[in-house]
Design a protein around this motif. Structure first.
Motif, PDB file in Angstrom:
ATOM      1  N   ALA A   1      -9.916   0.170  -0.446  1.00  0.00           N
ATOM      2  CA  ALA A   1      -9.265  -0.370  -1.637  1.00  0.00           C
ATOM      3  C   ALA A   1      -8.304   0.660  -2.191  1.00  0.00           C
ATOM      4  N   MET A   2      -7.507   0.233  -3.175  1.00  0.00           N
ATOM      5  CA  MET A   2      -6.490   1.132  -3.714  1.00  0.00           C
ATOM      6  C   MET A   2      -6.356   0.936  -5.228  1.00  0.00           C
ATOM      7  N   GLU A   3      -6.277   2.068  -5.922  1.00  0.00           N
ATOM      8  CA  GLU A   3      -6.376   2.082  -7.383  1.00  0.00           C
ATOM      9  C   GLU A   3      -5.057   1.884  -8.116  1.00  0.00           C
TER      10      GLU A   3
ATOM     11  N   GLN B   1       0.875  -1.173   0.000  1.00  0.00           N
ATOM     12  CA  GLN B   1       0.000   0.000   0.000  1.00  0.00           C
ATOM     13  C   GLN B   1       0.907   1.217   0.000  1.00  0.00           C
TER      14      GLN B   1
ATOM     15  N   HIS C   1     -15.361   2.727  -8.243  1.00  0.00           N
ATOM     16  CA  HIS C   1     -14.533   3.866  -7.833  1.00  0.00           C
ATOM     17  C   HIS C   1     -13.063   3.623  -8.197  1.00  0.00           C
ATOM     18  N   GLU C   2     -12.552   2.474  -7.798  1.00  0.00           N
ATOM     19  CA  GLU C   2     -11.121   2.214  -8.068  1.00  0.00           C
ATOM     20  C   GLU C   2     -10.872   2.105  -9.565  1.00  0.00           C
TER      21      GLU C   2
ATOM     22  N   TYR D   1      -7.529  12.118   4.226  1.00  0.00           N
ATOM     23  CA  TYR D   1      -8.415  11.293   3.391  1.00  0.00           C
ATOM     24  C   TYR D   1      -9.784  11.297   4.067  1.00  0.00           C
TER      25      TYR D   1
ATOM     26  N   MET E   1      -7.688   0.613   4.505  1.00  0.00           N
ATOM     27  CA  MET E   1      -8.939   1.283   4.095  1.00  0.00           C
ATOM     28  C   MET E   1      -9.731   0.331   3.216  1.00  0.00           C
TER      29      MET E   1
ATOM     30  N   HIS F   1     -10.707   5.483 -11.190  1.00  0.00           N
ATOM     31  CA  HIS F   1      -9.446   6.192 -10.932  1.00  0.00           C
ATOM     32  C   HIS F   1      -8.445   5.989 -12.071  1.00  0.00           C
TER      33      HIS F   1
ATOM     34  N   GLN G   1      -2.018   4.866  11.252  1.00  0.00           N
ATOM     35  CA  GLN G   1      -3.114   5.338  10.399  1.00  0.00           C
ATOM     36  C   GLN G   1      -4.472   4.952  10.974  1.00  0.00           C
TER      37      GLN G   1
HETATM   38  N1  B3K Z   1      -6.798   6.315  -3.022  1.00  0.00           N
HETATM   39  C1  B3K Z   1      -7.080   5.335  -2.008  1.00  0.00           C
HETATM   40  C2  B3K Z   1      -6.990   5.854  -0.621  1.00  0.00           C
HETATM   41  C3  B3K Z   1      -5.616   5.894  -0.076  1.00  0.00           C
HETATM   42  C4  B3K Z   1      -5.639   6.247   1.387  1.00  0.00           C
HETATM   43  C5  B3K Z   1      -4.276   6.439   1.929  1.00  0.00           C
HETATM   44  N2  B3K Z   1      -4.290   6.681   3.353  1.00  0.00           N
HETATM   45  C6  B3K Z   1      -8.416   4.698  -2.211  1.00  0.00           C
HETATM   46  C7  B3K Z   1      -9.395   5.498  -2.943  1.00  0.00           C
HETATM   47  O1  B3K Z   1      -9.768   6.591  -2.597  1.00  0.00           O
HETATM   48  O2  B3K Z   1      -9.811   5.048  -3.968  1.00  0.00           O
END
Ligand code: B3K
Ligand code: ZN
Length: 857
Positions: A261-263, A126, A296-297, A375, A259, A300, A805
């Protein structure tokens, strides 16, 4: 009030470009849990004249070698501190050069889940916002974009990174990502994983292989995620003209994730709760959320990846826009009206709460200590509202034109909010200088509306004001789009919705030629994120609740009926007749959409009642609020017992479970009726439903209803016996108990759960379930003796040492502390000060608690 900086503050005004250009990154990983070796080659050239080369990277990196163009660097030219490595300008050649570093890192010891870590034997990463610096020395900032070539060496069967696969076999896999990207979008996954696979052919005929990677045995719960991905890819082509740009798109589910998810480019990593779903284990809400977050991801890929942010102050450039896009997607896939109301509920519960407290900040902040603390609901949800307003102001056609220009002009860029607004100015000819305040100013405006009727002319006068927020005492007027409709006395629409554009502190708008005085339906569709202050009697509210053609405004009228009654009841005054009567009419109206009716049947949350009381200058009493809300629900149930019982009987969804919107809507209406009926049947129907339902939606709802009555222990046990081995169901089991407990039991229940062996607290989902469950029990968390605060503070302290975090994020449970009575305030402040006084507290938590303490001192 201004922040008291206790640690370095990052300022937007300090921005300057990185002094080197990075043209390629090559990474070579040899994976091992306790000693992963990372060899990095960076092709660099000075942007202007040569300066010292500063790379991010801290104590967790054991530096094994450092060379330029193959020659080991003289130690005299290299210096390190806790966060950076610097190579003196004198050691750097003129022109381009390759910097080679070799470091050793310890993924198994990484409990903060930032950088490269292990989750149940799976290596994963991450990197957003600043995780890449825990993997190797690097210019870890979003405006440094380059192509990545990645080699992974490991015996594990599946080795993934960004971009397209180059080769794989014999324990080595190579990946190449042709699209320049910042380091925060880097990802690596290695593990024993199985794929659910499919493909998608883009509108220009490119075939893309799609995989959702899960643990062996979980494949049968990954199908819905795949369907959601395919729908998202199609929608982005149809609605935004955006096509996918690699040969493969991979999604991986992991259990330990900070969190949702991550893109990461071409390799999205997800919290397993947002991938895995089956009717027996996931609720309708889980399904809807999976569909939305997958979208959403995926979205992105263009709004975030192809066009990224120049610096982290611009975070809402990608997040606000991508949330706006995922909200539109869900509206198209399901019911747009219901989705809008749900989004407003979320905005008010999370963002208005943030905006009215010590953590208020603008969607584009201009300072931060720890970016991970930003965030927030303001960056995400308000960021999306701002885009919704922009679209409303310029109209759909100009919005589409501006977006096309944005993608054309900024593809490959690290952009700013100014770039974004300039695109709209150029595409539409509008001046958006005043609109920009929505990005730069914190706080929720109050919009006061008064009416004047004179001989066929109706005048509406609006006055806007925005309270001071930390660091921002004065707020000039903003442009506010106010969507208004007029309804005649017979309930017919007199004129369709018009968008009034308010630009002054006070401004009047007139409607003439009216035969009779209409009822005003204001702020239709929640056309701006403001608080409407409007004197209205219950008869007018009930009229709008019965006749308004705008679903949001109709729902809002019902909510105001309920809220005004609850405000009175919480202060010991008799109220509620108007609301109870209006609900009767709604219950008898079989034509209204089921999901809409379910939303109308839900009373405002206890937290939102407290917010309203505080806004009226009244100190909220959590116990009185709880009693007021329960009392009003009981009255609805007693008055409409027969209607509710027949509604409950009529709305049973038969046949095999399907998570589609219509079935989910029916279930939600039935559950709303059940919740009310339980106030008089002692939970009998809920008990039966728990025993007979074959889906998790109804079982969880029935269980929550029983717990609220102080019952449900047999059902809790039954759920445990059946699903004790299923992490995601057990997370629900941990959260529902403190959340749905009677307030007087909540802290004790949370304490008991925290003692259990299966309270695997280092897992973010499990920690959030228990602590978040308690925080969601308004009167329980705010127990008068301070025990909720103490329990939460104890665990935040414990978590901070392991995963800053998560600790910092959960500390927002305290964000409203200063609105309660003196005794509660003293308890809360003690808890916050105990955290703040801790030696070795993380930068994340320190920033959060000091901002929260600052408001009350
Ligand atoms: N861009 C990530 C969030 C990252 C958070 C870092 N602390 C997920 C999102 O908003 O799609
Ligand atoms: Zn996002």
């Amino acid at each position: 009030m201004s922040l008291t900086p206790t640690q370095p503050v990052q300022l937007l005004s300090d921005y300057s470009p990185y002094p080197f250009v990075l043209s390629q990154t090559r990474l070579d990983f040899t994976l091992s849990p306790r000693g992963t070796r990372v060899v990095t080659e960076l092709d660099l050239a000075a942007r202007n004249q040569i300066t010292d080369l500063v790379l991010d990277g801290g104590k967790g990196l054991t530096l094994e070698s450092l060379a330029i163009n193959g020659t080991t660097l003289d130690a005299a030219h290299v210096s390190r501190d806790d966060e950076t490595l610097t190579i003196a300008a004198a050691a750097l050649p003129q022109g381009g050069f390759t910097l080679q570093t070799q470091v050793l890192i310890d993924p198994a010891d990484n409990t903060a889940f930032e950088g490269l870590y292990q989750s149940g034997g799976i290596f994963c990463t991450q990197c957003e916002a600043e995780g890449f610096r825990h993997i190797t020395f690097y210019p870890d900032r979003p405006d440094v974009m380059t192509t990545f070539h990645v080699t992974i060496r490991s015996d594990l069967p599946v080795l993934l990174s960004n971009g397209n696969p180059v080769s794989a076999g014999n324990g080595v896999a190579e990946w190449h990502d042709p699209w320049p990207k910042p380091a925060y979008l880097f990802a690596l996954v290695a593990g024993d994983l199985k794929a659910v696979s499919d493909s998608f052919t883009t509108k220009s005929g490119r075939k893309v292989d799609l995989n959702v990677w899960v643990r062996p045995g979980d494949q049968d719960r990954a199908g819905f995620a795949m369907e959601s991905l395919i729908k998202s890819m199609k929608w982005d082509e149809d609605v935004y003209g955006r096509e996918y740009d690699l040969d493969v798109f991979n999604i991986v589910a992991v259990d330990d994730f900070n969190m949702g998810a991550m893109e990461n480019k071409g390799l999205n990593i997800f919290n397993s709760k947002l991938v895995l779903a089956s009717p027996e284990t996931a609720t309708d809400t889980d399904y809807e959320r999976i569909e939305a977050v997958i979208a959403h991801e995926y979205f992105h890929n263009w709004t975030g990846n192809r066009i990224t942010c120049r610096d982290w102050f611009q975070l809402c450039l990608k997040e606000g826009l991508t949330v706006f896009r995922d909200q539109s997607f869900t509206g198209d896939m399901r019911s747009a009206a219901v989705k809008r109301i749900e989004d407003v509920q979320t905005l008010r519960a999370r963002q208005f709460r943030e905006d009215q407290g010590p953590l208020a900040h603008p969607p584009r902040p201009d300072r931060y200590e720890e970016i991970n603390n930003f965030y927030t609901a303001t960056v995400y949800e308000k960021g999306a509202e701002v885009i919704g307003m922009l679209k409303r102001l310029v109209g759909d056609a100009d919005y589409a034109k501006a977006l096309d220009l944005y993608f054309d002009r900024h593809d490959g860029d690290a952009a700013t909010i100014e770039d974004w607004l300039k695109v709209f100015e150029d595409a539409t000819g509008r001046d958006l200088a005043q609109f920009e305040r929505w990005y730069t100013d914190a706080g929720t405006p109050t919009l006061k509306m008064t009416e004047d009727w004179n001989d066929g002319t109706l005048s509406l006068t609006f006055t806007q004001s925005t309270p001071a927020t930390p660091g921002q005492p004065d707020k000039p007027a903003r442009v506010i789009p106010i969507a208004v409709g007029l309804i005649g006395p017979n309930g017919d629409e007199v004129a369709g919705t018009q968008v009034l554009e308010m630009t002054e502190p006070t401004q009047s708008f007139t409607f003439d030629g009216l035969a009779t005085r209409p009822v005003v339906s204001a702020l239709r569709g929640f056309s701006a994120p403001v608080m409407l202050d409007r004197q209205m009697d219950n008869a007018t509210r009930a009229f709008l609740f019965a006749h308004d053609t705008d679903p949001f405004a109709r729902w809002e009228a019902g909510r105001e009926l309920a809220m005004s009654a609850l405000v009175d009841l919480a202060q010991g005054r008799d109220a509620g007749a108007g609301y109870v009567h209006a609900i009767g009419a709604l219950l008898s109206d079989g034509t209204a959409d089921a999901a809409f009716r379910a939303l109308c049947l839900a009373l405002p949350s206890e937290d939102s009642i407290a917010t309203r009381l505080a806004a009226l200058g009244i100190t909220p009493d959590p116990d009185a609020i709880h009693a007021a809300r329960s009392g009003l629900a009981l009255r609805v149930a007693e008055t409409h017992q027969d209607l509710l019982a027949s509604l409950f009987d009529r709305t049973e969804v038969t046949g095999p479970y399907s998570p589609d919107a219509a079935s989910a809507a029916c279930r939600s209406l039935r559950i709303a009726a059940l919740g009310l009926l339980a106030r008089i049947d002692g939970g009998q129907r809920a008990k039966v439903l728990f025993g007979t339902a074959s889906n998790m939606t109804e079982r969880m709802a029935a269980l929550a209803i029983l717990l609220r009555l102080g019952k449900g222990s047999a059902e809790l046990q039954a759920l445990y016996d059946e699903f004790g081995g299923n992490r995601l169901v057990m997370d629900k089991w941990f959260s529902i108990q403190p959340m749905a407990a009677r307030p007087e039991d909540a802290v004790r229940i949370a304490e008991q759960l925290a003692q259990r062996d299966d309270f695997d607290w280092k897992n973010p989902n499990r920690f959030r379930s228990l602590l978040g469950g308690l925080a969601a029990n308004h009167a329980g968390f705010h127990a008068a003796d301070g025990s909720g605060y103490q329990f939460t503070a104890d665990w935040l302290i414990r978590m901070d040492a392991v995963n800053p975090q998560i600790a910092a994020r959960m500390s927002t449970a305290f964000e409203t502390w200063s609105r309660y009575d003196d005794s509660r305030k003293t308890h809360a402040l003690n808890a916050l000060e105990r955290i703040a006084g801790l030696a070795g507290l993380s930068r994340n938590t320190r920033e959060m608690v000091s901002r929260m303490i600052a408001v009350g001192t």
